[in-house]
Motif scaffolding. Structure first.
Motif, PDB file in Angstrom:
ATOM      1  N   ARG A  23       0.832  -1.216   0.000  1.00  8.62           N
ATOM      2  CA  ARG A  23       0.000   0.000   0.000  1.00  8.62           C
ATOM      3  C   ARG A  23       0.867   1.266   0.000  1.00  8.62           C
ATOM      4  N   ARG A  24       1.924   1.254   0.818  1.00 10.04           N
ATOM      5  CA  ARG A  24       2.829   2.410   0.864  1.00 10.04           C
ATOM      6  C   ARG A  24       3.499   2.631  -0.485  1.00 10.04           C
ATOM      7  N   GLU A  25       3.958   1.534  -1.104  1.00 16.99           N
ATOM      8  CA  GLU A  25       4.660   1.667  -2.377  1.00 16.99           C
ATOM      9  C   GLU A  25       3.723   2.126  -3.495  1.00 16.99           C
ATOM     10  N   VAL A  26       2.487   1.629  -3.484  1.00 22.45           N
ATOM     11  CA  VAL A  26       1.514   2.068  -4.483  1.00 22.45           C
ATOM     12  C   VAL A  26       1.234   3.557  -4.322  1.00 22.45           C
ATOM     13  N   GLY A  27       1.212   4.035  -3.086  1.00 24.42           N
ATOM     14  CA  GLY A  27       0.963   5.452  -2.840  1.00 24.42           C
ATOM     15  C   GLY A  27       2.094   6.349  -3.272  1.00 24.42           C
ATOM     16  N   THR A  28       3.317   5.827  -3.353  1.00 24.44           N
ATOM     17  CA  THR A  28       4.462   6.681  -3.674  1.00 24.44           C
ATOM     18  C   THR A  28       4.999   6.503  -5.087  1.00 24.44           C
ATOM     19  N   ARG A  29       4.665   5.411  -5.765  1.00 29.00           N
ATOM     20  CA  ARG A  29       5.220   5.175  -7.104  1.00 29.00           C
ATOM     21  C   ARG A  29       4.598   6.086  -8.141  1.00 29.00           C
ATOM     22  N   TYR A  30       5.441   6.521  -9.068  1.00 31.88           N
ATOM     23  CA  TYR A  30       5.001   7.452 -10.105  1.00 31.88           C
ATOM     24  C   TYR A  30       3.985   6.805 -11.049  1.00 31.88           C
ATOM     25  N   ASP A  31       4.204   5.537 -11.414  1.00 29.28           N
ATOM     26  CA  ASP A  31       3.302   4.897 -12.372  1.00 29.28           C
ATOM     27  C   ASP A  31       1.913   4.609 -11.780  1.00 29.28           C
ATOM     28  N   PHE A  32       1.769   4.696 -10.460  1.00 31.08           N
ATOM     29  CA  PHE A  32       0.458   4.541  -9.830  1.00 31.08           C
ATOM     30  C   PHE A  32      -0.171   5.899  -9.486  1.00 31.08           C
ATOM     31  N   LYS A  33       0.502   7.000  -9.850  1.00 32.44           N
ATOM     32  CA  LYS A  33       0.004   8.342  -9.550  1.00 32.44           C
ATOM     33  C   LYS A  33      -1.329   8.564 -10.271  1.00 32.44           C
ATOM     34  N   GLY A  34      -2.346   8.976  -9.520  1.00 33.05           N
ATOM     35  CA  GLY A  34      -3.657   9.240 -10.104  1.00 33.05           C
ATOM     36  C   GLY A  34      -4.538   8.015 -10.268  1.00 33.05           C
ATOM     37  N   SER A  35      -4.003   6.847  -9.967  1.00 35.98           N
ATOM     38  CA  SER A  35      -4.822   5.634 -10.075  1.00 35.98           C
ATOM     39  C   SER A  35      -5.477   5.339  -8.730  1.00 35.98           C
ATOM     40  N   SER A  36      -6.502   4.528  -8.781  1.00 32.40           N
ATOM     41  CA  SER A  36      -7.188   4.178  -7.535  1.00 32.40           C
ATOM     42  C   SER A  36      -7.043   2.688  -7.267  1.00 32.40           C
ATOM     43  N   CYS A  37      -5.820   2.189  -7.271  1.00 32.87           N
ATOM     44  CA  CYS A  37      -5.541   0.783  -6.986  1.00 32.87           C
ATOM     45  C   CYS A  37      -5.516   0.575  -5.474  1.00 32.87           C
ATOM     46  N   GLU A  38      -6.118  -0.520  -5.036  1.00 37.26           N
ATOM     47  CA  GLU A  38      -6.099  -0.810  -3.609  1.00 37.26           C
ATOM     48  C   GLU A  38      -6.017  -2.314  -3.397  1.00 37.26           C
ATOM     49  N   ILE A  39      -5.506  -2.675  -2.228  1.00 35.84           N
ATOM     50  CA  ILE A  39      -5.349  -4.076  -1.857  1.00 35.84           C
ATOM     51  C   ILE A  39      -5.836  -4.225  -0.420  1.00 35.84           C
ATOM     52  N   THR A  40      -6.701  -5.219  -0.191  1.00 41.44           N
ATOM     53  CA  THR A  40      -7.270  -5.421   1.141  1.00 41.44           C
ATOM     54  C   THR A  40      -7.163  -6.886   1.534  1.00 41.44           C
ATOM     55  N   LEU A  41      -7.179  -7.101   2.834  1.00 46.11           N
ATOM     56  CA  LEU A  41      -7.139  -8.455   3.388  1.00 46.11           C
ATOM     57  C   LEU A  41      -8.320  -8.627   4.323  1.00 46.11           C
ATOM     58  N   GLN A  42      -9.097  -9.678   4.079  1.00 41.91           N
ATOM     59  CA  GLN A  42     -10.208  -9.994   4.969  1.00 41.91           C
ATOM     60  C   GLN A  42     -10.173 -11.497   5.194  1.00 41.91           C
ATOM     61  N   ASP A  43     -10.082 -11.888   6.468  1.00 45.86           N
ATOM     62  CA  ASP A  43      -9.878 -13.284   6.858  1.00 45.86           C
ATOM     63  C   ASP A  43      -8.613 -13.795   6.174  1.00 45.86           C
ATOM     64  N   GLU A  44      -8.719 -14.701   5.221  1.00 42.75           N
ATOM     65  CA  GLU A  44      -7.542 -15.206   4.518  1.00 42.75           C
ATOM     66  C   GLU A  44      -7.684 -15.005   3.019  1.00 42.75           C
ATOM     67  N   VAL A  45      -8.356 -13.915   2.638  1.00 45.31           N
ATOM     68  CA  VAL A  45      -8.567 -13.595   1.233  1.00 45.31           C
ATOM     69  C   VAL A  45      -8.075 -12.175   0.961  1.00 45.31           C
ATOM     70  N   ILE A  46      -7.167 -12.059   0.001  1.00 48.40           N
ATOM     71  CA  ILE A  46      -6.651 -10.767  -0.419  1.00 48.40           C
ATOM     72  C   ILE A  46      -7.452 -10.350  -1.650  1.00 48.40           C
ATOM     73  N   THR A  47      -7.922  -9.107  -1.654  1.00 47.24           N
ATOM     74  CA  THR A  47      -8.653  -8.583  -2.802  1.00 47.24           C
ATOM     75  C   THR A  47      -7.872  -7.417  -3.393  1.00 47.24           C
ATOM     76  N   ILE A  48      -7.598  -7.517  -4.697  1.00 41.69           N
ATOM     77  CA  ILE A  48      -6.892  -6.448  -5.406  1.00 41.69           C
ATOM     78  C   ILE A  48      -7.881  -5.776  -6.343  1.00 41.69           C
ATOM     79  N   LEU A  49      -7.966  -4.460  -6.263  1.00 42.83           N
ATOM     80  CA  LEU A  49      -8.797  -3.658  -7.152  1.00 42.83           C
ATOM     81  C   LEU A  49      -7.858  -2.732  -7.916  1.00 42.83           C
TER      82      LEU A  49
END
Length: 161
Positions: A23-49
């Motif tokens: 999450r920190r790296e996505v927030g600081t990388r130039y190629d992710f600037k302006g994008s709304s990518c997110e990653i979450t963890l719930q129980d034992e399932v990771i969801t990438i948007l």
């Protein structure tokens, strides 16, 4: 009688720390600037948007890199199919494998039996217990299992004399 257990456990606090790093790296990388990518963890399932397939692949690479830095085997991840989400985005679920399922346990026990080792393997829930008369026989079994092509990371615990 010496014995050990074969388990497959993933250290969830380390997975959580790796996701924080992603999450920190996505927030600081130039190629992710302006994008709304997110990653979450719930129980034992990771969801990438992610915005598109390219960003999704970049998120995969980031996740694998951060898990490896945290000494978590990336083979413990079971990737689901990428699905379209609202707003022209892509969503993917990744399941974290915990425990040894029945099929893998049967594969391990048959491999030990076919290996003509002087040990007995028994399935106990989501782990496999291996018993033998000598410590050397158990170490041979561990070496044989490490040499097998198993898609799930295995740990050898509770080694007792």
């Amino acid at each position: 009688m010496p014995s050990f257990d074969i388990v497959s456990k993933t250290d969830m606090p380390e997975v959580n720390n790796a996701l924080d790093g992603v999450r920190r790296e996505v927030g600081t990388r130039y190629d992710f600037k302006g994008s709304s990518c997110e990653i979450t963890l719930q129980d034992e399932v990771i969801t990438i948007l992610a915005d598109d397939d390219l960003k999704l692949q970049q998120m995969h690479e980031l996740l694998k890199g951060h898990l490896t830095r945290r000494s978590v085997d990336a083979a413990a991840l079971d990737y689901g199919k990428a699905q379209p989400a609202s707003g022209n985005k892509v969503r993917q679920t990744i399941t974290i494998k915990q425990g040894i399922d029945r099929e893998l346990a049967k594969t391990i026990t048959t491999a030990i039996k076919q290996g003509k080792l002087k040990v007995q393997a028994s399935i106990q829930g989501d782990e496999v217990r291996v018993n033998g008369k000598k410590r050397d026989d158990l170490q041979e079994a561990i070496a044989m299992l490490k040499g097998m092509d198993i898609e799930q990371p295995l740990q050898f615990v509770n080694f007792r004399d």
